[in-house]
Design an enzyme around this catalytic site. Structure first.
Site, PDB file in Angstrom:
ATOM      1  CE1 TYR A  51       0.804   0.263   4.418  1.00  0.00           C
ATOM      2  CE2 TYR A  51      -1.338  -0.727   4.810  1.00  0.00           C
ATOM      3  CZ  TYR A  51      -0.127  -0.279   5.285  1.00  0.00           C
ATOM      4  OH  TYR A  51       0.134  -0.360   6.628  1.00  0.00           O
ATOM      5  CD  GLU A  52      -0.838   4.858   1.771  1.00  0.00           C
ATOM      6  OE1 GLU A  52      -0.926   5.715   0.881  1.00  0.00           O
ATOM      7  OE2 GLU A  52      -1.812   4.492   2.448  1.00  0.00           O
ATOM      8  N   GLY A  53       1.598   2.931  -2.621  1.00  0.00           N
ATOM      9  CA  GLY A  53       2.526   2.800  -3.744  1.00  0.00           C
ATOM     10  C   GLY A  53       3.391   1.578  -3.543  1.00  0.00           C
TER      11      GLY A  53
END
Length: 573
Positions: free
Chosen positions: A429-431
């Site tokens: 997550y978050e890239g």
């Protein structure tokens, strides 16, 4: 086993590794002196040890559930959240204008990592809110700020981030959620979002969603996306949570880990929202929140690594198995060579990754305090390294923790497996980590490597100024640092950015390994004798730093080595 906050380690790194003194020499942060820092770390550590840490296992065994459209959180999570909010730990870096402390991001990073080590499932909630606060501070109009910031900063309300849709994951530009003007300055938001962390709870008055959506006639792709603030409950005339908005939690995901954190499918059915920032500029506003989260997610990986290390050490100190042949034996498996190797590796990598994290946070503070391009560029450059290396270390160390427990590590009752299950998503997550690495060799090196060279030159200058002190260790670091320089030169020579992508991940890991060696060398120099920090530096530089060379060699490999397979050859058809 409850986790203990690593307060002394944070103090050592702030004082001796990243030169936190530079931060308090700025006019913006002049009041955040050593005495205040010490008080904050001690108090935050006490809250984590006494309140949050006992909740970690509870959240895993008694997950959040959705019942008749209402989210019921894990037992004790409400009390834990209120301890965080009432202690001011959500608002450490928020603007004092709206009730925040206005303290450096460096201190927030320390506190956030402590909370992640204690109970990652719960820590996700304030982390999302902190990112939302920053996005609103930087992009919202004054009316939105006056209503929402005081409530978010106090913890009365909490925040989320809504990007992903079933058909639009990393390719955010493919989203289809719509925003129709209502004619009164608000918009009707319609669409579905998935993987929404802490989409709802039963302990705050309101939940505020930042939602990416597309205005009518907006161009396709990422340049046609806008950002909207959509509350669960619409504020009344006095700014308090009022009637319910037209949105709902459809379901909660059944996840591998982080069971105490409700991750939801959200449905918006003409829900009322307000635009944040300019139309069709939503990604820029959302990336303010995401960059905040990327530093925090790196810290999550490191925090879980700390917890796994402590858990493994306790087990190794008490588990009797086999015979020991060493002098000064303890009489348990901690005497065995491979157990020692794993534990020392864990400790060495935690120190390296934590130092990178706090160096990154300091660069953010210096950028905010001075506006100098050098600090702005360094903060941006270190962010993907912190995110990727911190989470990779968290995964690797949690895996080693299972190994140290042996067969008992595969048994859920020991708790060792929970760390591996909980931390695994941080690389996604978050890239995703691969996308972060591509960002590093692409966008972050569009300056022809200037920022990378500045860091490399700083390391070289430090080694040169040692004048023979710790000569054996500094020599090995110097060789790795020059290999790093050669690799930057190679990547910069590839004018097509896509030609750098095949080596992006090994390049990032190699860069992080060199930074880790630099920080370990500094720790050894500060200690001066052959104490534990020097021994740890010796272990890292001799046994772990050589990985940097192999990573960097891989980063310089011909990109065609990846793409010259046909699909049939790749899958073995």
């Amino acid at each position: 086993m409850p986790t203990r906050a690593a307060v002394s380690e944070f103090k050592f790194i702030l004082d001796n590794i990243i030169d936190y003194e530079e931060v308090i020499q700025t006019s913006r942060f002049k009041d955040a002196n050593a005495e205040l820092v010490s008080q904050i770390l001690i108090e935050a550590g006490r809250m984590c040890d006494d309140v949050l840490s006992p909740l970690n296992r509870v959240g895993d065994l008694q997950p959040a559930i959705l019942s008749n459209g209402v989210v019921k959180t894990s037992p004790g999570f409400g009390d834990g959240y209120h301890a965080v909010a009432q202690g001011g730990w959500i608002s450490t870096s928020a603007s004092p204008e709206f009730g925040g402390m206005g303290l450096p991001q460096t201190l927030t990073a320390c506190v956030n990592e402590m909370m992640a080590a204690a109970c990652l499932s719960l820590q996700l909630n304030p982390l999302m809110t902190q990112g939302q606060i920053e996005a609103i501070e930087n992009h919202a109009d004054e009316g939105i700020k006056s209503i929402y910031l005081p409530k978010l900063i106090s913890g009365e309300w909490c925040g989320t981030m809504n990007l992903t849709e079933p058909h639009a994951g990393s390719d955010v530009g493919a989203l289809s959620t719509k925003a129709e003007p209502n004619g009164d300055g608000s918009y009707a938001i319609t669409g579905q979002k998935i993987y929404i962390s802490w989409a709802d709870n039963d302990f705050t008055e309101n939940v505020i969603h930042l939602v990416l959506a597309r205005l009518p006639e907006a161009m396709p792709g990422p340049k046609g996306i806008s950002l909207f603030l959509v509350p669960k409950k619409l504020p009344d005339a006095k700014g308090n949570a009022g009637v319910s908005n037209k949105l709902k939690v459809v379901s909660l995901e059944h996840k591998m880990g982080l069971h105490g954190s409700p991750t939801a499918v959200m449905q918006y059915e003409g829900a009322t929202g307000w635009i944040i920032g300019e139309p069709n500029d939503g990604l820029r506003a959302m990336f303010t929140m995401m960059n905040n989260a990327r530093l925090g997610v790196g810290g999550q990986g490191i925090g879980v690594a700390e917890a796994a290390f402590q858990h493994s050490t306790e087990y190794a100190l008490n588990r009797k198995q086999g015979k020991s042949t060493i002098q000064n034996k303890h009489g348990t498996i901690i005497d065995h060579a491979d157990i020692r190797r794993m534990l020392i590796s864990m400790r060495a990598d935690i120190f390296a990754s934590r130092s990178i994290e706090l160096e990154n946070a300091k660069a953010i503070d210096m950028a905010n305090a001075t506006g100098e391009p050098e600090w702005i560029n360094k903060a941006a450059f270190l962010t993907p390294i912190t995110k990727v290396f911190g989470t990779e270390i968290g995964i690797n160390i949690s895996n080693l923790g299972v190994q140290i427990h042996g067969g008992m590590g595969f048994i859920e009752e020991t708790g060792a497996a929970q760390f591996s299950r909980d931390v695994r998503v941080t690389a996604i997550y978050e890239g995703t980590n691969g996308i972060q690495a591509m960002d590093l060799v692409g966008r972050k090196m569009m300056d022809n490597g200037e920022t990378a060279y500045e860091i490399i030159n700083q390391i070289k200058e430090y080694i040169d100024n040692l004048s023979g002190v710790k000569k054996d260790l500094s020599g090995l670091l110097g060789l790795a640092n020059e290999t790093l320089r050669e690799t930057v030169e190679y990547l910069i020579s590839k004018k097509e950015v896509s030609d750098r992508f095949g080596g992006a991940m090994p390049f990032l890991m190699g860069f992080a390994r060199v930074l880790g060696g630099f920080y370990h060398l500094k720790a050894a120099v500060v200690e001066g004798d052959n104490g534990p920090r020097t021994k740890l530096a010796n272990f890292y530089i001799r046994r772990i730093l050589p990985e940097a060379i192999s990573f960097l060699v891989a980063a310089r490999s011909d990109p065609n080595e990846i793409y010259n397979f046909s699909v049939d050859e790749l899958v073995g058809s």
